[in-house]
Design an enzyme around this catalytic site. Structure first.
Site: not given
Ligand code: GLU
Length: 478
Positions: A239-241, A243
């Site tokens: 996910s965005k978290r 990277g």
């Protein structure tokens, strides 16, 4: 036969790590085979496709150096062609019109679910022509074979077989006349003479449907390779978290394209235990057979390690080009200062990211320098006046502004004043750089240049004077 591989992103989001890895593998495969790499923008989903996403994909590809030989093709520019192929399928009987209403389809699905079956189209219109004249909206469905199975040899996973009884009659054109995703991909892969389809495993269920469509068209069937997922370090979907952000964000955060390419290459592919690959080696060694079948985990530490490696190992000219971009972004005018290659040589061992290196290099260019209050408080006190003043006169007398001569001058100051080297070097460092951290003082001063070094020592001396004067004022009786 000439190998033709493609990358076919949907511009509904930016080019993220997963997409970039798919692009890299397809590109390397094409380059390794001496083939061609085609870029196709799958923008038929007009609601979710955006121009900024298209621009970011192209910019990301260019920044990574993933050059394409053909394209970008845009699916939205090919609607006439899709219509022609659709008519061909209708005429040959490989497709049929279906006017089942959404309500009817939902009822069928509910009944199937209740009976414990997989929901699918029941084929009502397959053999009975709907009355198109009633103006009832109709879709076009592909007449999927009901017997047999689809087999393909996945270039990464090995043979895969799906029984046709698992596949229902796919809608290939919506009631508003727009062709659907799987249909466009098939027409494109056929027209663009794609020999190798390399894509994420999320498309593996589309492959048997696409093969059946290609067969109905009498088109050659390309080879397929489905790449495994990328997971976060915690084993969960990236996910965005973790990277999973735009490739351009990595650029902005000071990663070099070479480092990101090397990182993506190893994220699911290996060649013995080699970690570092030049572009030339990547192209020479890459094969689909060595791509990992299991999921790979994203690891930012490793990416940082690679970035540090490339910042130090690439020709300084190459790194300097990227550094110039960061300095410009940080609103630093770098033409007046030392050569950027010099800055790279001096600072690259100390940083893992180029944006940070750029930030730490402002004092080479900015006038006046930004004086860190804590550093000034520690080092620019009355006791520093004498060593700074003596350093000024010795440095001013130097004819050759070279690190060795600068070092000698600093040593002489320490000896003449019977001070430790730090008592001279540290105030000097704060005077010239504004902070407590810099490469070796003589190298730093050499890069800053004689004229600017002297001017900054003068400013530091004035600063100390002011501080001392105001301290005296505060103590004076009123
Ligand atoms: N457009 C699809 C995506 O972005 C890729 C389709 C394909 O490679 O066949 O996921």
């Amino acid at each position: 036969m000439m190998v033709r591989a493609r990358f076919a992103p949907s511009p509904t989001g930016y080019l993220h790590i997963g997409g970039a890895r798919t692009a890299l593998y397809a590109w390397l495969f094409a380059r390794h085979q001496g083939g061609q790499f085609i870029l196709r923008i799958e923008d038929t989903d007009r609601e979710r496709s955006t121009q900024p996403a298209i621009d970011a994909i192209l910019e990301g590809m260019q920044w990574l150096g993933l050059t394409w030989d053909e394209g970008p093709y845009y699916q939205t520019q090919r609607f006439e062609r899709y219509q022609a192929v659709l008519n061909q399928l209708l005429e040959s009987g490989s497709a049929y019109r279906c006017d089942c209403s959404p309500a009817r389809l939902e009822t069928v699905r509910e009944q199937q679910r209740a009976a414990g079956q997989k929901p699918r189209y029941d084929g009502r219109c397959r053999d009975s022509q709907p009355l198109i004249t009633t103006n009832q909206p109709s879709v076009v469905r592909f007449r999927n074979p009901q017997q047999g199975a689809v087999c393909f040899d996945d270039q990464i996973r090995g043979p895969i077989t799906i029984s046709n009884s698992e596949l229902d009659d796919l809608v290939i054109c919506r009631s508003d006349g727009t062709p659907t995703y799987n249909f466009c991909v098939v027409v494109d892969d056929w027209d663009m003479k794609i020999t190798h389809v390399i894509r994420g495993e999320d498309h593996i269920n589309n492959t048997p449907r696409q093969i059946n469509l290609l067969q109905a068209l009498g088109a050659p069937i390309p080879h397929y390779a489905h790449l495994s997922m990328i997971l976060g370090e915690d084993g969960k979907k990236l996910s965005k978290r973790h990277g999973a952000v735009s490739v351009l964000q990595y650029r902005d955060e000071g990663y070099l394209p070479q480092a990101l390419l090397n990182y993506l290459l190893r994220l699911g592919w290996s060649h013995g235990d080699q970690e570092i690959f030049s572009l030339e080696e990547m192209q020479r060694y890459f094969s689909l057979a060595a791509v990992n079948r299991s999921a790979s985990a994203f690891n930012r530490e490793k990416l940082l390690w690679l970035n540090h490696h490339y910042m130090n190992q690439l020709p300084p000219e190459t790194v300097a080009q990227q550094l110039a971009w960061h300095l410009q972004r940080q609103a630093v005018e770098s033409r007046q200062g030392p050569a950027l290659t010099e800055i790279v040589r001096l600072l690259a061992p100390r940083y893992q990211r180029l944006d940070r290196l750029a930030q730490a290099s402002h004092y080479f260019f900015n006038e006046p320098i930004a004086l860190d209050p804590e550093a000034a408080h520690q080092q620019l006190q009355a006791a520093a006046s004498q060593p700074l003043a003596l350093a000024y006169s010795k440095l001013a007398a130097l004819h050759a502004w070279q690190a060795s001569a600068i070092q000698e001058a600093i040593q002489q100051v320490a000896e003449e004043l019977s001070l430790g080297l730090g008592k001279v070097g540290m105030p000097l460092r704060v005077a010239v750089t504004g902070g407590l951290q810099s490469p070796a003082i003589e190298q730093t001063l050499q890069a800053v240049g004689q004229r600017r070094t002297l001017a900054r020592i003068e400013q530091a001396l004035a600063f100390i004077n002011e501080q001392t004067a105001s301290a005296v004022d505060q103590q004076a009786p009123r």
